[in-house]
Write a protein that holds these residues in place. Structure first.
Motif, short mmCIF file in Angstrom:
data_model
loop_
_atom_site.label_atom_id
_atom_site.label_comp_id
_atom_site.label_asym_id
_atom_site.label_seq_id
_atom_site.Cartn_x
_atom_site.Cartn_y
_atom_site.Cartn_z
N ALA A 149 191.05 83.82 59.95
CA ALA A 149 189.71 83.08 59.38
C ALA A 149 188.72 82.84 60.36
O ALA A 149 189.20 82.93 61.53
N PRO A 150 187.52 83.20 60.26
CA PRO A 150 186.71 83.22 58.87
C PRO A 150 186.88 84.71 58.30
O PRO A 150 186.80 85.69 59.08
N GLN A 151 186.94 84.87 57.24
CA GLN A 151 186.65 86.17 56.26
C GLN A 151 185.98 85.87 55.13
O GLN A 151 185.86 84.55 54.64
N ILE A 152 185.31 86.82 54.55
CA ILE A 152 184.34 86.76 53.44
C ILE A 152 184.94 87.59 52.25
O ILE A 152 185.68 88.55 52.62
N TYR A 153 184.80 87.41 51.16
CA TYR A 153 185.35 88.01 49.93
C TYR A 153 184.15 88.03 48.85
O TYR A 153 183.30 87.21 48.75
N ARG A 154 184.65 88.53 47.76
CA ARG A 154 183.93 88.55 46.36
C ARG A 154 185.03 88.61 45.48
O ARG A 154 186.10 89.32 45.55
N PHE A 155 184.75 88.15 44.09
CA PHE A 155 185.54 87.86 43.07
C PHE A 155 185.27 89.29 42.32
O PHE A 155 184.48 89.85 41.96
N ASP A 156 186.61 89.68 42.01
CA ASP A 156 186.59 90.99 41.15
C ASP A 156 187.31 90.51 39.70
O ASP A 156 188.15 89.71 39.61
N ARG A 157 186.69 90.91 38.45
CA ARG A 157 187.12 90.51 37.30
C ARG A 157 187.96 91.68 36.25
O ARG A 157 187.28 92.67 36.48
N LEU A 158 188.71 91.57 35.63
CA LEU A 158 189.17 92.35 34.57
C LEU A 158 188.37 92.57 33.36
O LEU A 158 187.60 91.59 33.37
N PRO A 159 188.21 93.69 32.68
CA PRO A 159 187.27 93.51 31.68
C PRO A 159 187.34 92.61 30.77
O PRO A 159 186.32 92.06 30.08
N GLY B 217 189.77 78.79 55.20
CA GLY B 217 188.83 79.80 55.95
C GLY B 217 188.13 80.83 55.42
O GLY B 217 187.67 81.88 56.15
N TRP B 218 188.62 81.16 54.12
CA TRP B 218 187.85 82.37 53.44
C TRP B 218 186.82 81.70 52.80
O TRP B 218 186.73 80.77 51.74
N THR B 219 185.49 82.47 52.59
CA THR B 219 184.24 82.20 52.21
C THR B 219 183.47 83.33 51.42
O THR B 219 183.81 84.63 51.64
N LEU B 220 183.05 82.61 50.12
CA LEU B 220 182.59 83.57 49.18
C LEU B 220 181.31 84.49 49.66
O LEU B 220 180.45 83.46 50.23
#
Length: 233
Positions: free
Chosen positions: A58-68, A94-97
């Motif tokens: 950490a720190p790391q950044i991410y984004r959400f992914d969705r199924l159809p 420590g992970w931030t959107l």
């Protein structure tokens, strides 16, 4: 007189202590989870076999992914709520959107399901499995009702059982969280948490399951482990 007065005093003190103990127990409830996690940080592009694994710190950044199936209608509303709770849980490690439009090295996919039974399996007077219904998606139960509305907008209702048998429903819940390397799509971390109990669905309960699923992140032990989380009432 002094002896009787002392006995009464001790009785009052004992009662007061019992009240304190009971009130303390009533202030929280326990969410006991069965958790299993898999870390595969070596499965990233450019990492050669035999290279020592570098666990991202950490720190790391991410984004959400969705199924159809998680992107449409009321399903997406329930998924919004679940992802909001997931973001809060990931922030604790420590992970931030990532901000909208910002590139991120990781994607996170989260899913949750609930199986509602009319009562606990060991409460079955006929010694068999009564049957219940999986509620795909994420939703909060409605106390005092014979149904639950899931995040996918599905109403789960069991009118075939007498209401007297519906007074103590039992829930089996599962959630999973998968982290992928954004550019390659390779899974680098997977964790699952399962919880059974009578507690009605609340944000606090799901947050406890998420915290349990992320226990020991990003380098979890192998195998299934029990992770208990206390939740304020």
């Amino acid at each position: 007189m002094n002896i009787h007065r002392s006995i009464r005093t001790l009785q009052r003190l004992g009662l007061a202590a019992a009240v304190l103990v009971l009130s303390g127990c009533a202030s929280v409830y326990l969410v006991d989870n069965q958790v299993q996690s898999f870390a595969r940080w070596a499965d990233q592009p450019g990492v050669k076999p035999g290279t020592p694994v570098t666990v991202p710190q950490a720190p790391q950044i991410y984004r959400f992914d969705r199924l159809p199936s998680q992107k449409e209608g009321r399903v997406s509303t329930g998924q919004d709520e679940l992802e909001n709770l997931t973001a809060q849980a990931l922030a604790k490690v420590g992970w931030t959107l990532a901000a909208a439009g910002t590139a991120s090295p990781w994607t996170v996919q989260v899913d949750a399901n609930t199986l509602r039974l009319p009562r606990a399996p060991w409460d079955d007077p006929w010694g068999g499995y009564w049957g219940g219904y999986w509620g795909p998606g994420f939703g909060y139960g409605l106390p005092g009702r014979d149904y639950v509305v899931t995040g996918q907008g599905q109403v789960i209702w069991m009118p075939m059982y007498p209401r007297m048998m519906m007074e103590s429903p039992y829930y089996q819940r599962e959630l999973s969280l998968v982290i992928r390397h954004a550019s390659s799509g390779k899974v680098v971390y997977e964790t699952r948490a399962a919880h059974d109990g009578r507690w009605n669905s609340t944000p606090g309960l799901w947050s406890a399951m998420l915290d349990a699923a992320l226990r020991d992140f990003p380098a979890p032990p192998e195998g299934v482990r029990q992770v208990n989380v206390e939740v304020p009432r």
